[in-house]
Design a protein around this motif. Structure first.
Motif, PDB file in Angstrom:
ATOM      1  N   SER A   1      37.227  41.719  23.400  1.00 17.39           N
ATOM      2  CA  SER A   1      37.093  41.568  24.817  1.00 17.39           C
ATOM      3  C   SER A   1      36.041  41.185  25.405  1.00 17.39           C
ATOM      4  O   SER A   1      35.094  41.647  24.917  1.00 17.39           O
ATOM      5  CB  SER A   1      37.768  42.944  25.689  1.00 17.39           C
ATOM      6  OG  SER A   1      37.396  42.881  26.727  1.00 17.39           O
ATOM      7  N   ILE A   2      36.115  40.224  26.125  1.00 20.00           N
ATOM      8  CA  ILE A   2      34.627  39.827  26.995  1.00 20.00           C
ATOM      9  C   ILE A   2      35.030  39.759  28.434  1.00 20.00           C
ATOM     10  O   ILE A   2      36.020  39.172  28.776  1.00 20.00           O
ATOM     11  CB  ILE A   2      34.257  38.226  26.631  1.00 20.00           C
ATOM     12  CG1 ILE A   2      33.929  38.338  25.020  1.00 20.00           C
ATOM     13  CG2 ILE A   2      33.442  37.945  27.460  1.00 20.00           C
ATOM     14  CD1 ILE A   2      33.891  36.642  24.397  1.00 20.00           C
ATOM     15  N   GLU A   3      34.353  40.620  28.916  1.00 13.22           N
ATOM     16  CA  GLU A   3      34.437  40.960  30.627  1.00 13.22           C
ATOM     17  C   GLU A   3      33.209  40.534  31.175  1.00 13.22           C
ATOM     18  O   GLU A   3      32.276  41.304  30.860  1.00 13.22           O
ATOM     19  CB  GLU A   3      34.993  42.223  30.644  1.00 13.22           C
ATOM     20  CG  GLU A   3      35.450  42.698  32.125  1.00 13.22           C
ATOM     21  CD  GLU A   3      35.841  43.998  32.364  1.00 13.22           C
ATOM     22  OE1 GLU A   3      35.128  44.780  32.312  1.00 13.22           O
ATOM     23  OE2 GLU A   3      37.141  44.148  32.610  1.00 13.22           O
ATOM     24  N   ALA A   4      33.278  39.779  32.360  1.00 13.43           N
ATOM     25  CA  ALA A   4      31.914  39.805  33.277  1.00 13.43           C
ATOM     26  C   ALA A   4      32.569  40.002  34.803  1.00 13.43           C
ATOM     27  O   ALA A   4      33.546  39.197  35.265  1.00 13.43           O
ATOM     28  CB  ALA A   4      31.565  38.307  33.233  1.00 13.43           C
ATOM     29  N   LYS A   5      31.888  40.615  35.550  1.00 10.10           N
ATOM     30  CA  LYS A   5      32.253  41.031  36.825  1.00 10.10           C
ATOM     31  C   LYS A   5      31.217  41.747  37.745  1.00 10.10           C
ATOM     32  O   LYS A   5      30.355  42.244  36.962  1.00 10.10           O
ATOM     33  CB  LYS A   5      33.625  41.738  36.921  1.00 10.10           C
ATOM     34  CG  LYS A   5      33.398  43.293  36.279  1.00 10.10           C
ATOM     35  CD  LYS A   5      34.686  44.271  36.360  1.00 10.10           C
ATOM     36  CE  LYS A   5      34.533  45.628  35.988  1.00 10.10           C
ATOM     37  NZ  LYS A   5      35.779  46.529  36.099  1.00 10.10           N
ATOM     38  N   PRO A   6      31.306  41.838  38.829  1.00  6.49           N
ATOM     39  CA  PRO A   6      30.233  42.308  39.648  1.00  6.49           C
ATOM     40  C   PRO A   6      30.341  44.088  39.783  1.00  6.49           C
ATOM     41  O   PRO A   6      31.127  44.484  39.683  1.00  6.49           O
ATOM     42  CB  PRO A   6      30.508  41.788  41.201  1.00  6.49           C
ATOM     43  CG  PRO A   6      31.956  41.312  40.937  1.00  6.49           C
ATOM     44  CD  PRO A   6      32.265  41.126  39.789  1.00  6.49           C
ATOM     45  N   LYS A   7      29.152  44.410  39.817  1.00  5.41           N
ATOM     46  CA  LYS A   7      28.902  46.043  40.236  1.00  5.41           C
ATOM     47  C   LYS A   7      28.984  46.217  41.592  1.00  5.41           C
ATOM     48  O   LYS A   7      28.129  45.976  42.198  1.00  5.41           O
ATOM     49  CB  LYS A   7      27.886  46.348  39.274  1.00  5.41           C
ATOM     50  CG  LYS A   7      27.683  47.950  38.989  1.00  5.41           C
ATOM     51  CD  LYS A   7      26.933  48.122  38.077  1.00  5.41           C
ATOM     52  CE  LYS A   7      26.696  49.587  37.593  1.00  5.41           C
ATOM     53  NZ  LYS A   7      25.723  50.054  36.749  1.00  5.41           N
ATOM     54  N   ARG A   8      29.953  47.118  42.041  1.00  8.58           N
ATOM     55  CA  ARG A   8      29.774  47.454  43.305  1.00  8.58           C
ATOM     56  C   ARG A   8      28.610  48.014  43.805  1.00  8.58           C
ATOM     57  O   ARG A   8      28.118  49.087  43.065  1.00  8.58           O
ATOM     58  CB  ARG A   8      31.185  48.176  43.705  1.00  8.58           C
ATOM     59  CG  ARG A   8      31.241  48.769  45.231  1.00  8.58           C
ATOM     60  CD  ARG A   8      32.574  49.280  45.397  1.00  8.58           C
ATOM     61  NE  ARG A   8      33.767  48.485  45.180  1.00  8.58           N
ATOM     62  CZ  ARG A   8      34.932  48.690  45.364  1.00  8.58           C
ATOM     63  NH1 ARG A   8      35.380  49.911  45.843  1.00  8.58           N
ATOM     64  NH2 ARG A   8      36.095  47.983  45.134  1.00  8.58           N
ATOM     65  N   GLY A   9      28.097  47.592  44.935  1.00  7.89           N
ATOM     66  CA  GLY A   9      26.966  48.098  45.600  1.00  7.89           C
ATOM     67  C   GLY A   9      25.703  47.539  45.281  1.00  7.89           C
ATOM     68  O   GLY A   9      24.702  48.116  45.491  1.00  7.89           O
ATOM     69  N   LYS A  10      25.754  46.733  44.114  1.00  7.54           N
ATOM     70  CA  LYS A  10      24.508  46.376  43.562  1.00  7.54           C
ATOM     71  C   LYS A  10      24.254  44.996  44.106  1.00  7.54           C
ATOM     72  O   LYS A  10      24.924  43.875  44.035  1.00  7.54           O
ATOM     73  CB  LYS A  10      24.495  46.238  42.102  1.00  7.54           C
ATOM     74  CG  LYS A  10      24.339  47.579  41.445  1.00  7.54           C
ATOM     75  CD  LYS A  10      23.124  48.443  41.530  1.00  7.54           C
ATOM     76  CE  LYS A  10      23.013  49.583  40.716  1.00  7.54           C
ATOM     77  NZ  LYS A  10      21.913  50.449  40.781  1.00  7.54           N
TER      78      LYS A  10
END
Length: 224
Positions: free
Chosen positions: A197-206
């Motif tokens: 698995s490769i996953e890239a996404k934003p981190k909420r609130g950062k």
């Protein structure tokens, strides 16, 4: 037209494969074109996406054909006579390597992000957290490989995030972001996942502070 007075550069040979340095060189030209207003945000996004999908020098050259080169010097992509990138005078790009083999590797907190990071996971896990990182350039490329393992990338919510990759009996997922700020950092995640698995996404609130202000503060500090 007198061809002797107006020599033309030969087109790049179709079969010459593009290197990472070749792609970075084209991305630098596009970055400057965006900053100078030669390209708008949509055009820049389209071309950057094409840069990291390009396999050959012939695919890269049209992306910057209508733009001046960095520093005012315009040469064919790939250097003179389309020599390999390591045969040119361009400085090499130092990459940070994160490797997890039957283990885990983590990069997070307050750290300086380089132009390129390589992540490799074999029966392990790699975590790359950019939410508190210091970006000293606009474009950051993460090359990820996961074989029976995982690579996880987390970014601030107000940057631009793009990606291109494949999952073979595995998962490759990049949650695309487009920042409203044309000066915001651009993170490109490329990779291949095999039974992993490769996953890239934003981190909420950062959120990341404005890149332009950050660079100006560093210059003022350096100049005293």
């Amino acid at each position: 037209m007198d061809l002797e007075k107006h020599p033309q550069q030969p087109p790049p040979p179709v079969g010459i494969r593009a290197s990472d340095a070749d792609r970075d060189r084209v991305a630098d030209i596009l970055r400057d074109a965006l900053a100078e207003g030669r390209l708008d945000a949509d055009e820049h996004a389209e071309r950057i996406d094409s840069v990291y999908r390009a396999k050959t020098l012939a695919e890269l050259e049209p992306l910057v054909q209508d733009l001046p080169a960095v520093g005012g010097r315009r040469e064919p992509v790939g250097g003179a006579a389309y020599a390999p990138a390591d045969a040119t005078d361009a400085a090499p790009v130092t990459a940070e390597n994160l490797i997890a083999v039957f283990s885990s590797s983590t990069r997070k907190g307050r750290w300086r992000v380089g132009r390129r990071t390589n992540a490799f996971s074999l029966f392990g896990s790699v975590e790359i957290d950019l939410t508190e990182a210091l970006f000293e350039q606009r474009l950051t490329v993460i090359n990820a490989t996961a074989i029976f393992g995982s690579v996880e990338v987390r970014v601030p919510e107000n940057i631009t995030l793009r990606g291109s990759g494949t999952g073979v009996f595995g998962n490759f997922e990049v949650r695309t972001l487009e920042s409203e700020d044309p000066q915001a950092p651009v993170v490109v995640v490329n990779g291949c996942s095999v039974f992993g698995s490769i996953e890239a996404k934003p981190k909420r609130g950062k959120l990341i502070a404005d890149l332009h202000d950050h660079i100006q503060q560093k210059l003022r500090k350096h100049l005293g």
